[in-house]
Design a protein around this motif. Structure first.
Motif, short mmCIF file in Angstrom:
data_model
loop_
_atom_site.label_atom_id
_atom_site.label_comp_id
_atom_site.label_asym_id
_atom_site.label_seq_id
_atom_site.Cartn_x
_atom_site.Cartn_y
_atom_site.Cartn_z
N VAL A 144 1.19 -0.97 -0.26
CA VAL A 144 0.39 0.15 0.17
C VAL A 144 0.66 1.50 -0.22
O VAL A 144 0.56 2.31 -0.55
N VAL A 145 1.61 1.58 1.17
CA VAL A 145 2.65 2.15 0.93
C VAL A 145 3.29 2.55 -0.52
O VAL A 145 3.49 3.81 -1.51
N GLY A 146 3.40 1.52 -1.12
CA GLY A 146 3.82 1.74 -2.24
C GLY A 146 3.43 1.96 -3.57
O GLY A 146 3.56 2.71 -4.54
N HIS A 147 2.45 1.84 -3.08
CA HIS A 147 1.03 2.40 -4.59
C HIS A 147 0.48 3.99 -3.61
O HIS A 147 0.51 4.66 -4.89
N LEU A 148 0.82 4.19 -2.82
CA LEU A 148 0.45 6.27 -2.49
C LEU A 148 1.59 6.56 -2.65
O LEU A 148 1.37 7.61 -3.20
N GLU A 176 10.22 0.78 5.87
CA GLU A 176 11.23 2.53 6.09
C GLU A 176 11.38 3.49 5.32
O GLU A 176 10.51 4.43 5.37
N ARG A 177 12.25 2.92 4.27
CA ARG A 177 12.52 4.06 3.16
C ARG A 177 11.28 4.19 2.04
O ARG A 177 11.42 5.40 1.79
N LYS A 178 10.82 3.50 1.99
CA LYS A 178 9.32 3.56 1.27
C LYS A 178 8.47 4.80 2.50
O LYS A 178 8.26 5.80 1.56
N LEU A 179 8.48 4.31 3.93
CA LEU A 179 7.87 5.80 3.92
C LEU A 179 8.28 7.00 4.33
O LEU A 179 7.63 7.67 3.94
N GLU A 180 9.83 7.25 4.14
CA GLU A 180 10.56 8.12 4.38
C GLU A 180 10.16 8.91 2.60
O GLU A 180 9.80 10.13 2.62
#
Length: 173
Positions: free
Chosen positions: A45-49, A90-94
């Motif tokens: 989901v984070v990747g999609h965002l 973590e990297r995706k969130l950043e």
């Protein structure tokens, strides 16, 4: 009509922090929860965002404001994130936080008055849409995915809660 640009930005600006607070440092068991084949886990989901920040919301808004209804704006590949290179959550969130901050700066630059939000464009599937509707959908999209992440995480313990399952609405959808 409930839409208010400042209220929309209030939600959009909090999504990265909300995700980071919820997901940072969690074991893979939590991050890898999904609702079965063909569904996404929190990391996906984070990747999609991230893909949405790059190719959906602001690019489409700019297209509407520039082109109007003269031609449909490009379709959004909702699954592009599944073929993106591997990165840690973590990297995706950043990355998401950085991209969202830039998107909100661009939103403020593009929409310097509320009249701009009534401009119309051509969605490739829906036809005529307003800029306001696009920004509203962006907010609800964030809330949908936050809900999805929480729901899939809760489902991880569905069998572990025993008889309390009857009182836990999130597990009984």
């Amino acid at each position: 009509m409930n839409f208010n640009i400042e209220e929309a930005v209030a939600i959009l600006s909090r999504t990265p922090q909300t995700l980071a607070s919820l997901l940072s440092g969690l074991p893979e068991g939590w991050l890898g929860c999904n609702e079965g084949e063909g569904t996404w886990d929190a990391d996906e989901v984070v990747g999609h965002l991230i893909e949405g920040e790059k190719t959906n919301w602001i690019p489409r808004l700019a297209f509407i404001l520039r082109e109007g209804e003269s031609k449909p704006f490009p379709a959004f590949d909702r699954y592009a994130h599944l073929s993106a290179g591997s990165r840690t959550t973590e990297r995706k969130l950043e990355e998401f936080a950085e991209l969202r901050a830039r998107s909100l700066e661009r939103l403020r630059a593009l929409v310097d008055n509320e009249e701009w939000l009534e401009k119309t464009g051509a969605h490739p599937a829906f036809g005529k849409v307003k800029a306001r509707e696009l920004v509203s959908a962006w907010v609800v999209h964030d809330l949908t995915h936050l809900s999805q992440i929480v729901r899939t995480m809760a489902l991880r313990y569905k069998t572990d809660v025993g008889p309390w399952v009857q009182y836990l609405g999130i597990l009984n959808r």
